[in-house]
Write a protein that holds these residues in place. Structure first.
Motif, PDB file in Angstrom:
ATOM      1  N   LEU A  76      69.544  24.776  21.805  1.00 26.32           N
ATOM      2  CA  LEU A  76      69.942  25.422  20.556  1.00 26.32           C
ATOM      3  C   LEU A  76      70.075  26.936  20.732  1.00 26.32           C
ATOM      4  O   LEU A  76      70.998  27.557  20.193  1.00 26.32           O
ATOM      5  N   LYS A  77      69.152  27.523  21.476  1.00 27.18           N
ATOM      6  CA  LYS A  77      69.226  28.968  21.729  1.00 27.18           C
ATOM      7  C   LYS A  77      70.487  29.322  22.516  1.00 27.18           C
ATOM      8  O   LYS A  77      71.146  30.328  22.243  1.00 27.18           O
ATOM      9  N   GLU A  78      70.826  28.508  23.504  1.00 30.83           N
ATOM     10  CA  GLU A  78      72.039  28.749  24.291  1.00 30.83           C
ATOM     11  C   GLU A  78      73.282  28.664  23.423  1.00 30.83           C
ATOM     12  O   GLU A  78      74.209  29.478  23.555  1.00 30.83           O
ATOM     13  N   GLN A  79      73.318  27.669  22.534  1.00 31.17           N
ATOM     14  CA  GLN A  79      74.466  27.510  21.646  1.00 31.17           C
ATOM     15  C   GLN A  79      74.592  28.701  20.705  1.00 31.17           C
ATOM     16  O   GLN A  79      75.683  29.236  20.499  1.00 31.17           O
ATOM     17  N   ALA A  80      73.472  29.130  20.143  1.00 36.04           N
ATOM     18  CA  ALA A  80      73.493  30.266  19.224  1.00 36.04           C
ATOM     19  C   ALA A  80      73.915  31.544  19.939  1.00 36.04           C
ATOM     20  O   ALA A  80      74.657  32.363  19.377  1.00 36.04           O
ATOM     21  N   ALA A  81      73.450  31.725  21.166  1.00 33.61           N
ATOM     22  CA  ALA A  81      73.814  32.922  21.931  1.00 33.61           C
ATOM     23  C   ALA A  81      75.319  32.999  22.146  1.00 33.61           C
ATOM     24  O   ALA A  81      75.896  34.088  22.190  1.00 33.61           O
ATOM     25  N   ALA A  82      75.958  31.843  22.246  1.00 29.80           N
ATOM     26  CA  ALA A  82      77.385  31.809  22.515  1.00 29.80           C
ATOM     27  C   ALA A  82      78.237  31.968  21.254  1.00 29.80           C
ATOM     28  O   ALA A  82      79.294  32.609  21.290  1.00 29.80           O
ATOM     29  N   VAL A  83      77.789  31.398  20.116  1.00 28.91           N
ATOM     30  CA  VAL A  83      78.702  31.313  18.967  1.00 28.91           C
ATOM     31  C   VAL A  83      78.159  31.892  17.662  1.00 28.91           C
ATOM     32  O   VAL A  83      78.925  32.102  16.718  1.00 28.91           O
ATOM     33  N   ALA A  84      76.855  32.155  17.538  1.00 28.10           N
ATOM     34  CA  ALA A  84      76.290  32.548  16.245  1.00 28.10           C
ATOM     35  C   ALA A  84      76.780  33.922  15.799  1.00 28.10           C
ATOM     36  O   ALA A  84      76.692  34.888  16.559  1.00 28.10           O
ATOM     37  N   PRO A  85      77.279  34.063  14.566  1.00 24.57           N
ATOM     38  CA  PRO A  85      77.668  35.376  14.042  1.00 24.57           C
ATOM     39  C   PRO A  85      76.440  36.271  13.899  1.00 24.57           C
ATOM     40  O   PRO A  85      75.344  35.781  13.574  1.00 24.57           O
ATOM     41  N   PRO A  86      76.590  37.576  14.117  1.00 21.86           N
ATOM     42  CA  PRO A  86      75.440  38.487  14.023  1.00 21.86           C
ATOM     43  C   PRO A  86      74.743  38.462  12.667  1.00 21.86           C
ATOM     44  O   PRO A  86      73.516  38.586  12.600  1.00 21.86           O
ATOM     45  N   ASP A  87      75.505  38.312  11.573  1.00 19.65           N
ATOM     46  CA  ASP A  87      74.855  38.319  10.267  1.00 19.65           C
ATOM     47  C   ASP A  87      73.968  37.082  10.075  1.00 19.65           C
ATOM     48  O   ASP A  87      72.954  37.138   9.373  1.00 19.65           O
ATOM     49  N   CYS A  88      74.327  35.967  10.718  1.00 24.33           N
ATOM     50  CA  CYS A  88      73.490  34.770  10.641  1.00 24.33           C
ATOM     51  C   CYS A  88      72.192  34.951  11.424  1.00 24.33           C
ATOM     52  O   CYS A  88      71.133  34.462  11.012  1.00 24.33           O
ATOM     53  N   GLU A  89      72.271  35.667  12.537  1.00 27.59           N
ATOM     54  CA  GLU A  89      71.075  35.886  13.348  1.00 27.59           C
ATOM     55  C   GLU A  89      70.081  36.816  12.659  1.00 27.59           C
ATOM     56  O   GLU A  89      68.914  36.860  13.033  1.00 27.59           O
ATOM     57  N   ALA A  90      70.539  37.552  11.647  1.00 29.36           N
ATOM     58  CA  ALA A  90      69.613  38.363  10.854  1.00 29.36           C
ATOM     59  C   ALA A  90      68.717  37.492   9.979  1.00 29.36           C
ATOM     60  O   ALA A  90      67.629  37.897   9.574  1.00 29.36           O
ATOM     61  N   VAL A  91      69.169  36.262   9.710  1.00 27.94           N
ATOM     62  CA  VAL A  91      68.395  35.306   8.909  1.00 27.94           C
ATOM     63  C   VAL A  91      67.556  34.413   9.805  1.00 27.94           C
ATOM     64  O   VAL A  91      66.371  34.201   9.572  1.00 27.94           O
ATOM     65  N   VAL A  92      68.190  33.868  10.832  1.00 27.49           N
ATOM     66  CA  VAL A  92      67.526  32.975  11.787  1.00 27.49           C
ATOM     67  C   VAL A  92      67.569  33.616  13.166  1.00 27.49           C
ATOM     68  O   VAL A  92      68.643  33.758  13.750  1.00 27.49           O
ATOM     69  N   ASP A  93      66.417  34.011  13.676  1.00 30.34           N
ATOM     70  CA  ASP A  93      66.327  34.577  15.016  1.00 30.34           C
ATOM     71  C   ASP A  93      66.184  33.417  16.007  1.00 30.34           C
ATOM     72  O   ASP A  93      65.136  32.763  16.049  1.00 30.34           O
ATOM     73  N   PRO A  94      67.224  33.123  16.799  1.00 26.82           N
ATOM     74  CA  PRO A  94      67.164  31.967  17.705  1.00 26.82           C
ATOM     75  C   PRO A  94      65.994  32.020  18.684  1.00 26.82           C
ATOM     76  O   PRO A  94      65.520  30.970  19.125  1.00 26.82           O
ATOM     77  N   ARG A  95      65.517  33.221  19.006  1.00 25.43           N
ATOM     78  CA  ARG A  95      64.414  33.341  19.958  1.00 25.43           C
ATOM     79  C   ARG A  95      63.116  32.756  19.412  1.00 25.43           C
ATOM     80  O   ARG A  95      62.201  32.442  20.180  1.00 25.43           O
ATOM     81  N   ARG A  96      63.026  32.590  18.091  1.00 24.97           N
ATOM     82  CA  ARG A  96      61.795  32.093  17.475  1.00 24.97           C
ATOM     83  C   ARG A  96      61.829  30.589  17.187  1.00 24.97           C
ATOM     84  O   ARG A  96      60.875  30.044  16.642  1.00 24.97           O
TER      85      ARG A  96
END
Length: 261
Positions: A76-96
């Protein structure tokens, strides 16, 4: 079938800002499940983290989301690193993100507690008069299973008084328990079921809003019948609106056996 239980820590202040910037409020209504469907699909792909369940409090900034996925935390972290929009990562931090593998199968006869948020609705198969509305429910309409049960058992003509559940000896809990048993099918049998919470909420589906309907939480104990089918139920979820925060079968320690069992 590979299945993982995923834990997603959340910042609800960031989530509310994100939803506002995305203009996800419809005619004064906000559906967090719909918003999270868009958020999770943007970060991990449609249906990758589904079904899911949000646990939050209006007074607390921190919240958590649990979901089932065929992918573990690393994937899931690899997928998010490739495609997740920056504004979404402000809500969900894939590292956690955290995950744990679920059992590949459960033993037949195994007793498991459950915690399930669902939207117990049925589709109307043919036009039927609804005294509460004073008009007909059209074929294909989505209706609260409890309300439809009263209409079917105790039909009334226009102008006649509606029969209440108490008068009819029908409870919302009993109707929802039967509804759940039907959807579990051969996978498991319900031993005990309690309606822990109920309210009516309006769903948002697309630009024009969506229907109002039942929003219920059931707690209880079930017994696994078919091991392979049970894992499929966990992965798929129970009932309709599974992509929007309903139908995730969270497992708990089983309750005590009823006398005589």
């Amino acid at each position: 079938m590979k299945l993982h239980l995923v834990h997603v820590p959340l910042d609800m202040h960031a989530f509310n800002r994100w939803a506002g910037e995305r203009e996800l409020f419809r005619r004064g209504t906000f559906d967090a499940g719909y918003a999270f469907h868009i958020l999770l699909s943007s970060m991990f792909g449609k249906g990758v983290l589904q079904p899911f369940r949000l646990f939050s409090s209006e007074r607390r900034r921190k919240a958590a989301l649990y979901g089932y996925s065929g992918s573990d935390q690393s994937e899931l972290k690899e997928q998010a690193a490739a495609v997740a929009p920056p504004d979404c990562e402000a809500v969900v931090d894939p590292r956690r993100l955290r995950s744990k593998p679920m059992p590949a199968q459960f033993e037949g006869g195994e007793r498991l507690g459950f915690d399930l948020r669902l939207r117990p609705v049925r589709r109307v198969r043919s036009d039927v008069h609804d005294p509460q509305l004073g008009s007909s429910l059209k074929r294909g309409s989505e209706v609260d299973a409890f309300r439809l049960e009263l209409i079917r058992r105790f039909p009334v003509e226009p102008g006649e008084q509606t029969v209440s559940g108490a008068e009819a000896g029908v409870t919302r809990q009993s109707v929802y328990t039967e509804w759940l048993s039907e959807r579990l099918g051969d996978a498991a049998s319900v031993e005990r079921c309690e309606l822990a919470a109920f309210r009516r909420t309006r769903a948002i589906r697309g630009e024009n809003g969506g229907p109002e309907g039942p929003d219920a939480i059931l707690h209880g104990t079930m017994t696994v019948a078919r091991e392979d089918e049970f894992v499929r139920v966990l992965r798929k979820g129970v009932g309709r609106h599974r992509a929007y925060g309903y139908g995730m079968l969270l497992l708990r320690p089983p309750g005590r056996r009823a006398p005589g069992r």
